[in-house]
Design an enzyme around this catalytic site. Structure first.
Site, PDB file in Angstrom:
ATOM      1  N   ASP A   1       0.859  -1.183   0.000  1.00  0.00           N
ATOM      2  CA  ASP A   1       0.000   0.000   0.000  1.00  0.00           C
ATOM      3  C   ASP A   1       0.897   1.234   0.000  1.00  0.00           C
ATOM      4  O   ASP A   1       2.045   1.186   0.419  1.00  0.00           O
ATOM      5  CB  ASP A   1      -0.912  -0.036   1.236  1.00  0.00           C
ATOM      6  CG  ASP A   1      -2.055   0.959   1.115  1.00  0.00           C
ATOM      7  OD1 ASP A   1      -2.165   1.609   0.055  1.00  0.00           O
ATOM      8  OD2 ASP A   1      -2.829   1.093   2.072  1.00  0.00           O
TER       9      ASP A   1
ATOM     10  N   CYS B   1      -8.129 -21.562  20.672  1.00  0.00           N
ATOM     11  CA  CYS B   1      -9.317 -21.675  21.520  1.00  0.00           C
ATOM     12  C   CYS B   1      -9.520 -23.090  22.048  1.00  0.00           C
ATOM     13  O   CYS B   1     -10.138 -23.273  23.094  1.00  0.00           O
ATOM     14  CB  CYS B   1     -10.548 -21.212  20.757  1.00  0.00           C
ATOM     15  SG  CYS B   1     -10.414 -19.502  20.247  1.00  0.00           S
TER      16      CYS B   1
HETATM   17 ZN   LIG Z   1     -10.322 -19.495  18.027  1.00  0.00          ZN
END
Ligand SMILES: [Zn+2]
Length: 493
Positions: free
Chosen positions: A87, A280
């Site tokens: 960019d 997670c």
């Molecule tokens: Zn996750």
């Protein structure tokens, strides 16, 4: 350079060819801050990044980075051998008001370091700016794109040019800008929408996307600059965006925010982690919160969830169910649902750009009545022969009105929401075999629009309608004043 493989609604799966290999779209490019690598680049590749985006302006302005980038190239600087987009510093321009580099210099620098996708210096006019400012600044952007395009011409194995579409919140200016950029560039990013995303101004985003689409050629890839939140991705793809960049994964992680396709959670008050990514599934919310590496781990989860959403979007395009995914996602935020209704009301653009669908449309909410296949079906009604006597029913009259024999009618139609009347032989075919949820008023209104159309189109025909109780009131209201219609309900059976 861009090949479209499969289309669904206005979304598509495509392949973009760059000097360092192919990118399959829809694609999400994680934003790399060359001064602060939150995640190793190799990890990003494992998570699903096929390409990265970094800021050429920051590298240009940082002597040791600049020297090394010119020396070994952008790919070795980042340690990434796949496509890299650079960019030009628009973001800095929008934050600081000015950047100290000329268009020609920053384009030349991007060529020198071997960028695969180059962005010229564009002017990101903020949303709701005065119109004359938006007009003036988009002309500067167009001039800079034109200059960059000339600089790239004739280069061997040339990088792609991303030509930003500006025009603030004026849909007609976005369309005008897109038209002016036609033939100058390979990718067309829609710029300066981040403030709209941050403020949940999805309606404006929908208008901007659709009008930018109208201005560009249908076979060019569209990049939605700054959109990396998984909640918005399916919506943007369904209305024609192909590329995204995500700084969100890192910015949100810094602020302790946990991304999901259903919205954003504040990690400090979470008890459960509703995700199956490697982070997670090996941490509790408390462990994640208290980890010394919290920011990095959260950034990694944020990227996982965004890439998982991209894969779901692609699978939905393959199945032909993208718009149903969007309908589910739009229930995450009332403004997103409003934006979907606004977007679907642009029937001219959608009918022009969306292919006939391959799968059975699944009813997923009142806005299903606005889908193009409903309109296409109702348009076909004008070609139908109805004869002198026509019967239209929601359930077969044999059980409720044995005195009505279908044999006595010249034509027979079934009425189903949201499509309207159709001949019984089509009952099990696309698109009218849609699963319908009863009790939905919008869908019934849409269906009755089809009846009114048929009735008005055939003033010499007598129409007999046999309707279930749930249709009766609304039908009487809609058909009021038409004297060639007789409505039979359950009460006169
Ligand atoms: Zn996750």
């Amino acid at each position: 350079m861009f090949e479209i493989k499969i289309k669904d609604f206005l979304g598509r799966i495509g392949v973009l060819d760059t000097p360092h290999g192919k990118i399959e779209t829809p694609a999400l490019l994680p934003v790399i801050n060359p001064n602060r690598l939150l995640l190793p680049v190799s990890r990003m590749k494992e998570i699903g990044a096929e390409a990265l985006i970094t800021n050429a302006y920051i590298i240009y302005r940082t002597p040791h980075l600049r020297e090394r980038a010119v020396d070994v190239g952008i790919h070795r600087l980042l340690g990434f051998d796949a496509p890299v987009m650079t960019d030009s510093g628009s973001y800095q321009l929008s934050v600081y008001g000015d950047i100290e580099v000329e268009n020609e210099d920053i384009v030349q620098f991007q060529i020198e370091v071997g960028s695969d996708i180059i962005v010229p210096k564009d002017i990101p006019t903020p949303p709701f700016s005065p119109r004359d400012r938006a007009e003036k600044e988009l002309m500067t952007t167009v001039r800079n794109v034109s200059e960059a395009w000339e600089m790239l011409a004739g280069l061997s194995n040339r990088p792609l040019l991303a030509s930003p579409i500006q025009g603030s919140t004026y849909p007609d200016l976005r369309e005008k800008c897109a038209r002016m950029l036609r033939g100058m560039g390979d990718i067309f990013p829609i710029g300066a929408v981040v403030p709209l995303l941050e403020n949940y101004r999805f309606k404006q985003i929908a208008e901007i996307i659709l009008h930018s689409k109208m201005g560009t050629s249908t076979c060019t890839p569209i990049h939605l600059f700054g959109a990396g939140h998984p909640m918005i991705l399916s919506f943007a793809v369904a209305f024609g965006c192909d590329l995204f960049d995500s700084a969100a994964y890192a910015l949100f992680a810094k602020e302790n925010r946990y991304l999901s396709p259903h919205g954003t959670y504040d990690l400090s008050s979470m008890e459960y982690l509703p995700c199956a990514c490697p982070i997670c599934s090996t941490h509790t919310a408390k462990e994640l919160r208290e980890s010394d590496e919290r920011e990095r781990l959260l950034a990694e989860h944020n990227l996982h969830t965004a890439f998982s959403e991209i894969r779901l979007i692609k699978e939905s395009i393959r199945e032909g169910t993208l718009i149903e995914l969007v309908q589910q996602r739009c229930r995450a935020h009332p403004r997103l649902l409003d934006a979907l209704k606004i977007a679907l009301s642009h029937t001219d653009i959608i009918d022009e750009l969306s292919p006939q669908r391959r799968s059975s449309p699944f009813y997923s909410g009142p806005e299903s009545a606005l889908m193009p296949e409903v309109r296409r079906h109702q348009k076909r009604l004008e070609r139908l022969e109805v004869g002198k006597n026509c019967i239209i029913f929601t359930t077969h009259p044999a059980s409720t009105h044995p005195e009505l024999s279908l044999k006595d009618f010249d034509s027979v139609f079934i009425l189903r929401a949201p499509f309207g009347p159709f001949p019984p032989e089509l009952a099990e075919t696309l698109p009218v075999n849609t699963v319908h949820v009863s009790g939905d008023l919008e869908a019934k209104h849409k269906a009755l629009e089809g009846v009114v159309y048929l009735v008005k189109n055939n003033p010499d025909t007598l129409f007999t309608l046999v309707l279930d109780r749930e249709w009766l009131d609304i039908a009487k209201q809609r058909l009021n004043g038409l004297d060639n219609v007789e409505v039979w309900g359950e009460e006169n059976g």
